[in-house]
Design an enzyme around this catalytic site. Structure first.
Site, short mmCIF file in Angstrom:
data_model
loop_
_atom_site.label_atom_id
_atom_site.label_comp_id
_atom_site.label_asym_id
_atom_site.label_seq_id
_atom_site.Cartn_x
_atom_site.Cartn_y
_atom_site.Cartn_z
N GLY A 1 0.70 -1.01 -0.18
CA GLY A 1 0.07 0.00 -0.22
C GLY A 1 0.80 1.32 -0.01
N GLN B 1 3.11 10.04 1.28
CA GLN B 1 4.23 9.64 1.48
C GLN B 1 5.21 9.65 0.39
OE1 GLN B 1 2.33 5.46 2.22
NE2 GLN B 1 4.25 5.10 3.28
N CYS C 1 5.47 -0.10 7.60
CA CYS C 1 4.98 1.05 6.83
C CYS C 1 6.34 1.37 5.81
CB CYS C 1 4.83 2.41 7.51
SG CYS C 1 4.14 3.75 6.58
N LEU C 2 6.22 1.67 4.65
CA LEU C 2 7.20 1.97 3.64
C LEU C 2 7.69 3.35 4.18
CD1 LEU C 2 5.97 1.21 0.26
CD2 LEU C 2 7.42 -0.28 1.37
N HIS D 1 -4.98 1.76 7.49
CA HIS D 1 -3.35 2.17 7.55
C HIS D 1 -3.29 3.22 6.53
CE1 HIS D 1 1.04 1.46 7.95
NE2 HIS D 1 0.87 2.08 7.03
N GLU D 2 -3.39 3.07 5.40
CA GLU D 2 -3.23 4.03 4.26
C GLU D 2 -4.19 5.13 4.61
OE1 GLU D 2 -0.79 3.71 2.55
OE2 GLU D 2 -0.50 1.63 3.06
N HIS E 1 -2.78 7.80 6.76
CA HIS E 1 -1.55 8.76 6.03
C HIS E 1 -2.42 10.00 5.51
CE1 HIS E 1 1.73 6.59 5.93
NE2 HIS E 1 1.45 5.49 5.52
ZN ZN Z 1 2.32 3.54 5.83
#
Ligand code: ZN
Length: 187
Positions: A59, A64, A107-108, A149-150, A153
């Site tokens: 995701g 991000q 998370c990236l 989660h996304e 953001h």
């Molecule tokens: Zn994330």
């Protein structure tokens, strides 16, 4: 998914977008609604997908990659070419289950850190797809978790803000060279 935004699921040496990390203020800015889903949005979707696959993610949210827009891409089966990625524009959760569940998240934007987070087990979400068409989706399991989660953001919330075990959180962040001061706990 329409071929309009389809990309090959592979790792690029030079992904088109840079993923920002915990401590970077772009991650904390609330994202703006997308008024019109046009070719420039579809190009951004393609680049976000390529960047996500290159980073082995499932995701990615626009903030991000320092884009202040309500846009998310998700692919829970990144190795399976036949699985279509999911694109959510201006997503809104219209219902969430009372039942909660715990699962480990990563998370990236916080590489190396994996910790348990409690979230509703199932959700229903409305959004626009890559063609600007309104959609409604019921999700549970890993998909429900990734969507939540996304979507966090998009309001500047990171999963570490939701971790309850402060001791383990501080330890994990330190181990991965992140500052605990970058966490903004939510209730
Ligand atoms: Zn994330």
């Amino acid at each position: 998914m329409s071929s309009a935004v389809a990309v090959a699921k592979k790792k690029l040496k030079n992904p088109p977008l840079e993923i920002h990390h915990l401590g970077d203020r772009v991650l904390r800015q609330p994202a703006k609604r997308i008024a019109k889903v046009d070719d420039s949005v579809r190009q951004l979707i393609r680049e976000m997908l390529q960047t996500m696959y290159s980073a082995d993610g499932i995701g990615l949210a626009a903030p991000q990659v320092a884009v202040n827009k309500q846009l998310i891409v998700i692919d829970c089966e990144p190795k399976d070419e036949s699985n279509e990625p999911l694109v959510l524009i201006n997503p809104k959760i219209i219902s969430a289950s009372k039942a909660l569940c715990d699962a480990e998240e990563g998370c990236l934007s916080i590489p190396g850190v994996y910790l348990d987070v409690t979230r509703p087990k199932a959700i229903e979400v409305t959004f626009k797809d890559e063609n600007g068409r309104p959609q409604k989706l019921k999700a549970d399991g890993i998909l429900a978790r990734v969507i939540q989660h996304e979507m966090d953001h998009l309001t500047g919330v990171l999963f570490v803000d939701r971790v309850k075990n402060n001791l383990v959180l501080a330890e994990e962040l330190k181990k991965n060279h992140f500052s605990v001061n970058a966490v903004k706990p939510v209730n």
